[in-house]
Design an enzyme around this catalytic site. Sequence first.
Site, PDB file in Angstrom:
ATOM      1  CE1 TYR A  76      -9.944   1.619   7.730  1.00 14.69           C
ATOM      2  CE2 TYR A  76     -10.585   3.362   9.248  1.00 14.69           C
ATOM      3  CZ  TYR A  76      -9.610   2.692   8.542  1.00 14.69           C
ATOM      4  OH  TYR A  76      -8.291   3.080   8.664  1.00 14.69           O
ATOM      5  CG  ASP A 102      -0.551   0.648  -3.876  1.00 12.54           C
ATOM      6  OD1 ASP A 102      -1.642   0.256  -4.333  1.00 12.54           O
ATOM      7  OD2 ASP A 102      -0.460   1.447  -2.932  1.00 12.54           O
ATOM      8  CG  ASP A 147      -4.419  -8.314  -5.051  1.00 10.05           C
ATOM      9  OD1 ASP A 147      -4.694  -7.848  -3.924  1.00 10.05           O
ATOM     10  OD2 ASP A 147      -5.268  -8.834  -5.794  1.00 10.05           O
ATOM     11  CE  LYS A 189      -7.491  -0.227   9.527  1.00  9.19           C
ATOM     12  NZ  LYS A 189      -6.175  -0.744   9.061  1.00  9.19           N
ATOM     13  N   GLY A 219       0.826  -1.197   0.000  1.00 12.58           N
ATOM     14  CA  GLY A 219       0.000   0.000   0.000  1.00 12.58           C
ATOM     15  C   GLY A 219       0.864   1.252   0.000  1.00 12.58           C
ATOM     16  N   GLY A 258      -0.383   4.922  -1.128  1.00 18.22           N
ATOM     17  CA  GLY A 258      -1.449   5.589  -0.406  1.00 18.22           C
ATOM     18  C   GLY A 258      -0.961   6.770   0.409  1.00 18.22           C
ATOM     19  CD  GLN A 259      -3.639  10.863   4.303  1.00 16.16           C
ATOM     20  OE1 GLN A 259      -4.411  10.002   4.736  1.00 16.16           O
ATOM     21  NE2 GLN A 259      -3.709  12.122   4.672  1.00 16.16           N
ATOM     22  NE  ARG A 264      -3.517   3.259  -4.586  1.00 18.41           N
ATOM     23  CZ  ARG A 264      -3.701   4.091  -3.556  1.00 18.41           C
ATOM     24  NH1 ARG A 264      -4.364   5.214  -3.746  1.00 18.41           N
ATOM     25  NH2 ARG A 264      -3.248   3.795  -2.360  1.00 18.41           N
TER      26      ARG A 264
END
Length: 321
Positions: free
Chosen positions: A144, A36, A54, A148, A10, A13-14, A38
């Site tokens: 979410y 990632d 993935d 978590k 990931g 991501g941010q 992406r």
Amino acid sequence: MQKEKILVIGASGQIGVELTLALRNIYGNSQVIASDLREENPLLAGTGPYVSLDVMNKEMLHVQVIRQNITQIYLLAAMLSATGEKNPHLAWHLNMQGLLNVLDIAREEKLSKVYWPSSIAVFGPTSPRRLCPQHTVIEPTTVYGISKYAGEFWCNYYHKRYGVDVRSLRYPGLISYKSLPGGGTTDYAVEIYQEALLHGKYNCYLSSDTYLPMMYMPDALRATLELMEAPADAITIRTSYNVAGMSFSPAEIGASIQKHLPDFDLQYKPDYRQTIADSWPQSIDDSVARNDWGWQPAYDIDRMTVDMLNNHPENKGRRFQ
């Protein structure tokens, strides 16, 4: 001693972009593999190895871990709160199965450490609203948050049963000028700076007095790295640590921006994300993290605002103090 080889899942991501760069700064570019689904984030291009991966494909993930001689995994891939409410089954499947795949591989390959972030989304409307403690009533109302909280107990289980050194932080809303957020309820606090610089106005999807726990990205990165560098015997929480930076409302962040951009126009049009925000605490008690491994935030709202405005890509050369 074996040299650490880190896989960040990931990474585009941010959090992933900036955490990957921070890890490369510590361990060396070639020792941190970014991955990632992406395309590679432009900020990562040329800074070190990147693979398309993935996390849901356990076999291919396992192959990469063996092939790259991975010793640590940072699992950041997840579907966030606002996006998850639009597709709850997919959010549950991605958030749960991805974690279980990583924990299984960490157990089988005896990885030295795993990092997996939790979130303030684990808290619900029955949790204390102010200075929500580490140990308290936790009844999340979003998929979410449910995923978590379940993930926290999987982490604890794999540590207790298999000795996997997995560590976690319950991130509050994260604010950064480098990488865009990915569908969270607290994203307004990133968007507001961009719109203030670009258009001089912003329509906020939360009400003016919605207080939420927030953290500036440099503090979030430092908290993550300090947790991961702490000796194992200092880690008393194997679910996920509360961490706090600051708490503020949209009106307060607007006022902070108006100190530098006095004509900034902030309007409010609450949408479905208001219900999510109202289910979360207004502030977090992170005394356990402070006592266990010395956590201490460095940024308040006004210091963050100056840094965000000065460094934001939409600044166009202005200087704020």
